[in-house]
Write a protein that holds these residues in place. Sequence first.
Motif, PDB file in Angstrom:
ATOM      1  N   SER A  40      -0.277  -0.867  -4.975  1.00 50.44           N
ATOM      2  CA  SER A  40       0.081  -1.892  -3.998  1.00 50.44           C
ATOM      3  C   SER A  40       0.828  -1.267  -2.828  1.00 50.44           C
ATOM      4  O   SER A  40       1.799  -0.525  -3.022  1.00 50.44           O
ATOM      5  CB  SER A  40       0.962  -2.961  -4.660  1.00 50.44           C
ATOM      6  N   TRP A  41       0.354  -1.599  -1.628  1.00 44.79           N
ATOM      7  CA  TRP A  41       0.948  -1.089  -0.398  1.00 44.79           C
ATOM      8  C   TRP A  41       1.235  -2.257   0.528  1.00 44.79           C
ATOM      9  O   TRP A  41       0.470  -3.218   0.599  1.00 44.79           O
ATOM     10  CB  TRP A  41      -0.004  -0.131   0.314  1.00 44.79           C
ATOM     11  N   GLY A  42       2.318  -2.145   1.272  1.00 43.11           N
ATOM     12  CA  GLY A  42       2.594  -3.140   2.299  1.00 43.11           C
ATOM     13  C   GLY A  42       1.803  -2.851   3.560  1.00 43.11           C
ATOM     14  O   GLY A  42       1.021  -1.902   3.618  1.00 43.11           O
ATOM     15  N   GLN A  43       2.043  -3.671   4.590  1.00 40.93           N
ATOM     16  CA  GLN A  43       1.363  -3.501   5.874  1.00 40.93           C
ATOM     17  C   GLN A  43       2.048  -2.458   6.752  1.00 40.93           C
ATOM     18  O   GLN A  43       1.472  -2.006   7.743  1.00 40.93           O
ATOM     19  CB  GLN A  43       1.319  -4.838   6.617  1.00 40.93           C
ATOM     20  N   GLY A  44       3.255  -2.122   6.410  1.00 40.26           N
ATOM     21  CA  GLY A  44       3.973  -1.115   7.168  1.00 40.26           C
ATOM     22  C   GLY A  44       4.901  -1.716   8.215  1.00 40.26           C
ATOM     23  O   GLY A  44       4.687  -2.831   8.697  1.00 40.26           O
ATOM     24  N   THR A  45       5.920  -0.962   8.561  1.00 36.02           N
ATOM     25  CA  THR A  45       6.839  -1.335   9.639  1.00 36.02           C
ATOM     26  C   THR A  45       7.022  -0.115  10.536  1.00 36.02           C
ATOM     27  O   THR A  45       7.207   1.000  10.057  1.00 36.02           O
ATOM     28  CB  THR A  45       8.180  -1.844   9.078  1.00 36.02           C
ATOM     29  N   GLN A  46       6.921  -0.339  11.843  1.00 34.43           N
ATOM     30  CA  GLN A  46       6.934   0.763  12.807  1.00 34.43           C
ATOM     31  C   GLN A  46       8.355   1.217  13.107  1.00 34.43           C
ATOM     32  O   GLN A  46       9.225   0.388  13.420  1.00 34.43           O
ATOM     33  CB  GLN A  46       6.230   0.349  14.095  1.00 34.43           C
TER      34      GLN A  46
END
Length: 127
Positions: free
Chosen positions: A116-122
Amino acid sequence: QVQLVESGGGQVQAGGSLRLSCAASGRTFSNYAMGWFRQGPGKEREFVAAMGWWSGSSTYYADSVKGRFTISRDNAKNTLYLQMNSLQPEDTALYYCAKTRSVAIAANTDPRKYDSWGQGTQVTVSS
């Protein structure tokens, strides 16, 4: 299935700090080792930090962030954190949190051990 949502990214100047959070849905978050990875512009995804299933478990860091970043978790809040200090332009990347595939998998640096991976944060660090 655990769903992960990262937050806390932003733009900072070199030397600044940010604290990333990864909120997990589902009651099984506390059973799994977790990790942070990042992908900079034009680069492959790379390991940043990882820790075991409980808040006092061993932590692991990439050499590039050791001494500057701290991974932690609060299982009561189903949340993983990454405290980032002394940020440098080379830390600019999209940061992801991830859950290991199995409760039997310890914290590790191999992204293939995570599902499971999130969408990411820049995170953007200017000089």
